[in-house]
Scaffold this motif. Structure first.
Motif, short mmCIF file in Angstrom:
data_model
loop_
_atom_site.label_atom_id
_atom_site.label_comp_id
_atom_site.label_asym_id
_atom_site.label_seq_id
_atom_site.Cartn_x
_atom_site.Cartn_y
_atom_site.Cartn_z
N TYR A 133 -4.05 9.40 4.05
CA TYR A 133 -3.80 9.35 2.61
C TYR A 133 -4.23 8.00 2.04
CZ TYR A 133 -1.75 9.40 -1.97
OH TYR A 133 -1.60 9.33 -3.35
N VAL A 134 -3.81 6.92 2.68
CA VAL A 134 -4.15 5.59 2.17
C VAL A 134 -5.66 5.37 2.22
CG1 VAL A 134 -3.91 3.12 2.60
CG2 VAL A 134 -1.91 4.59 2.71
N ASP A 135 -6.28 5.83 3.30
CA ASP A 135 -7.73 5.66 3.43
C ASP A 135 -8.47 6.37 2.29
OD1 ASP A 135 -10.04 4.74 5.07
OD2 ASP A 135 -10.43 6.90 5.20
N GLU A 136 -8.05 7.59 1.98
CA GLU A 136 -8.76 8.38 0.97
C GLU A 136 -8.42 7.97 -0.46
OE1 GLU A 136 -8.02 12.51 1.69
OE2 GLU A 136 -8.75 12.41 3.76
N MET A 176 -12.60 -0.91 0.40
CA MET A 176 -12.03 -1.69 1.51
C MET A 176 -12.47 -1.04 2.82
SD MET A 176 -8.19 -2.49 -0.02
CE MET A 176 -7.72 -3.48 1.41
N HIS A 177 -13.75 -1.18 3.12
CA HIS A 177 -14.34 -0.48 4.25
C HIS A 177 -14.03 -1.14 5.60
CE1 HIS A 177 -16.28 1.92 1.28
NE2 HIS A 177 -17.10 0.97 0.87
N HIS A 178 -13.50 -2.34 5.55
CA HIS A 178 -13.24 -3.06 6.79
C HIS A 178 -11.73 -3.29 6.95
CE1 HIS A 178 -15.97 -4.29 9.87
NE2 HIS A 178 -15.34 -5.42 10.09
N PHE A 214 0.84 -1.20 0.00
CA PHE A 214 0.00 0.00 0.00
C PHE A 214 0.88 1.25 0.00
CE2 PHE A 214 -2.64 -3.42 1.29
CZ PHE A 214 -3.93 -3.08 0.94
N THR A 215 1.99 1.18 0.72
CA THR A 215 2.94 2.29 0.73
C THR A 215 3.53 2.49 -0.67
OG1 THR A 215 3.47 1.79 3.03
CG2 THR A 215 5.02 3.19 1.82
N ALA A 216 3.91 1.40 -1.31
CA ALA A 216 4.46 1.49 -2.66
C ALA A 216 3.41 2.02 -3.64
CB ALA A 216 4.95 0.11 -3.12
N THR A 217 2.17 1.59 -3.49
CA THR A 217 1.09 2.08 -4.35
C THR A 217 0.89 3.58 -4.16
OG1 THR A 217 -0.03 -0.08 -4.26
CG2 THR A 217 -1.35 1.81 -4.92
N ALA A 218 0.94 4.04 -2.91
CA ALA A 218 0.79 5.47 -2.63
C ALA A 218 1.91 6.27 -3.28
CB ALA A 218 0.78 5.71 -1.12
N ILE A 219 3.14 5.77 -3.20
CA ILE A 219 4.28 6.44 -3.84
C ILE A 219 4.08 6.53 -5.34
CG2 ILE A 219 6.70 6.11 -4.48
CD1 ILE A 219 6.50 7.34 -1.77
N MET A 220 3.62 5.44 -5.95
CA MET A 220 3.43 5.45 -7.40
C MET A 220 2.30 6.39 -7.82
SD MET A 220 5.94 3.62 -8.31
CE MET A 220 5.70 3.36 -10.08
N SER A 254 1.67 15.09 0.61
CA SER A 254 0.20 15.16 0.58
C SER A 254 -0.36 16.14 1.61
CB SER A 254 -0.39 13.77 0.83
OG SER A 254 -0.12 13.34 2.16
N GLY A 255 0.42 16.41 2.67
CA GLY A 255 -0.04 17.32 3.71
C GLY A 255 -0.99 16.70 4.71
N ILE A 256 -1.18 15.39 4.65
CA ILE A 256 -2.03 14.69 5.61
C ILE A 256 -1.26 13.47 6.13
CG2 ILE A 256 -4.23 15.45 4.65
CD1 ILE A 256 -4.40 12.88 3.08
N THR A 257 -1.79 12.83 7.17
CA THR A 257 -1.10 11.67 7.72
C THR A 257 -1.11 10.52 6.71
OG1 THR A 257 -3.05 10.66 8.73
CG2 THR A 257 -1.83 12.29 10.06
N PHE A 258 -0.17 9.61 6.87
CA PHE A 258 -0.09 8.48 5.96
C PHE A 258 -1.38 7.66 5.97
CE2 PHE A 258 0.79 3.97 5.24
CZ PHE A 258 1.30 4.03 3.96
N SER A 259 -1.90 7.38 7.16
CA SER A 259 -3.13 6.56 7.23
C SER A 259 -4.30 7.28 6.57
CB SER A 259 -3.45 6.21 8.68
OG SER A 259 -3.60 7.37 9.46
#
Length: 375
Positions: free
Chosen positions: A186-189, A197-199, A75-81, A179-184
């Protein structure tokens, strides 16, 4: 659309039931969650055993969250890409360009790049200390932790692949900075919500906490299971995700579809394909590492994957891109049934046949051994 490797979900479920009954008892594993996708659809999802032995709460594939450990790094790699697509990150840029409050040591002529972090080739002397804590109050902001716990650079970049939790935490921190927001957040949004992936969550204290499975250790001398306390991951981007099997199936579909899930896209196709290409190997004849994914061969099939482990949990995401097929499995004990599962699954659905001259005879022996004899 590729040809279906699996055609009968009932046949798969029957085989899987038999496998789980044998292996969970043999390896003393209280609970397992499993999902398999094929051609953009969920083919099978099922829970086995218990998420909570004391309260006899069964594992539910679409409700019980398992702690997937280092699968979080995908998920971290996906966010970077995603940020690469937006032009905010250059994969081959010096990482120090993006850091504001601290800098990576400059002790080699070659700078550490984003690509080095993604492929575990930055050359850090990584440590396993300070990764977990029993108290949420002990958690530091990501920036403070990374500045205080930076490992030494001991190898020039891109020389050797050396697995680095710190490197992926640093990538997550760069996501925060840009992004200016927390990592969690960013991934959530940008990943979890588009994939429905609501759960699932990177937050370690959230509204989903009550549905997180307990991790267990089997105590052989007493023939009992010890429930392990929840341990907080100090570097969220490297390992704090908790997810259900059905949610992980959606993530698998998105990557098998090169960034697409239903009508949503988390990556452009070109970017997703780049992420799944081999980016580093120690030898051209060997599997290597992609951006986020490890690379392997299973019964002559190319596989991209990531495993994860935390106290009381082992997990695996295993994708066959050329067949648009993937599976996820996680268990709440430390017995490793995943190797046997992959071996038996591949032997069953991707069998390898041997062709020998007529004068060569092939004899099977017990326990998977064999001999070749002439005449």
């Amino acid at each position: 659309m590729t040809q279906n490797i699996l055609t009968d979900s009932q046949e798969l479920e029957t085989w899987l039931d038999e496998f789980m009954a044998e292996q969970m008892d043999k390896l003393q594993i209280p609970g397992v969650t499993f999902s398999l996708v094929q051609n953009s659809e969920l083919f099978l999802a099922k829970g086995y055993g218990y998420a909570n032995l004391e309260q006899q709460i069964p594992v539910s594939a679409d409700r019980t969250l398992f702690r997937v450990g280092s699968i979080s790094k995908l998920f971290t790699a996906t966010a970077i890409m995603q940020l690469v697509e937006k032009g905010l990150i250059n994969l081959h840029e010096n990482v120090n360009k993006y850091l504001k409050k601290f800098q990576i040591e400059d002790n080699y002529p070659q700078a550490v790049t984003i690509a080095n972090l993604l492929t575990h080739t930055a050359g850090f002397d990584d440590r396993l200390v300070n990764l977990l804590t029993l108290e949420a109050d002990n958690l530091q902001p990501l920036e403070e932790h990374l500045a205080a716990k930076m490992p030494a650079r001991v190898i020039p970049p891109r020389n050797i692949m050396s697995y680095s939790n710190y490197g992926y935490a640093l990538l997550g921190y760069i996501v925060e900075l840009l992004s200016g927001i927390t990592f969690s957040q960013y991934v959530d949004e940008n990943i979890l919500k588009p994939l429905e992936m609501h759960h699932s969550s990177f937050e370690q204290a959230s509204h989903l906490t009550d549905d997180v499975s307990i991790g267990y250790r089997y105590r052989k001398q007493k023939d009992t299971y010890q429930a392990l306390s929840f341990q907080y991951v100090s570097i969220l981007p490297a390992g704090s995700l908790s997810a259900t099997a059905t949610d992980m199936a959606k993530f698998a579909i998105a990557h098998l579809q090169y960034g697409k899930y239903k009508s949503q896209r988390i990556l452009d196709e070109t970017t997703a394909r780049q992420m799944q290409q081999q980016q580093f190997t120690h030898d051209p004849r060997l599997p290597g590492w992609c951006y986020g994914f490890g690379e392997s061969l299973a019964n002559k099939q190319r596989v991209i994957y990531h495993a994860g482990g935390l106290p009381g949990f082992l997990s695996l995401l295993y994708l066959f891109p050329s067949h648009n097929l993937g599976l996820f499995i996680s268990n709440n004990g430390r017995g490793n049934l995943m190797r046997s599962l992959i071996e038996q699954f591949c032997d069953r659905y991707f069998p390898v046949y041997f062709n020998f001259p007529n004068h060569i005879r092939f004899y099977f022996l017990p326990h998977g051994r064999y001999v070749l004899a002439a005449g």
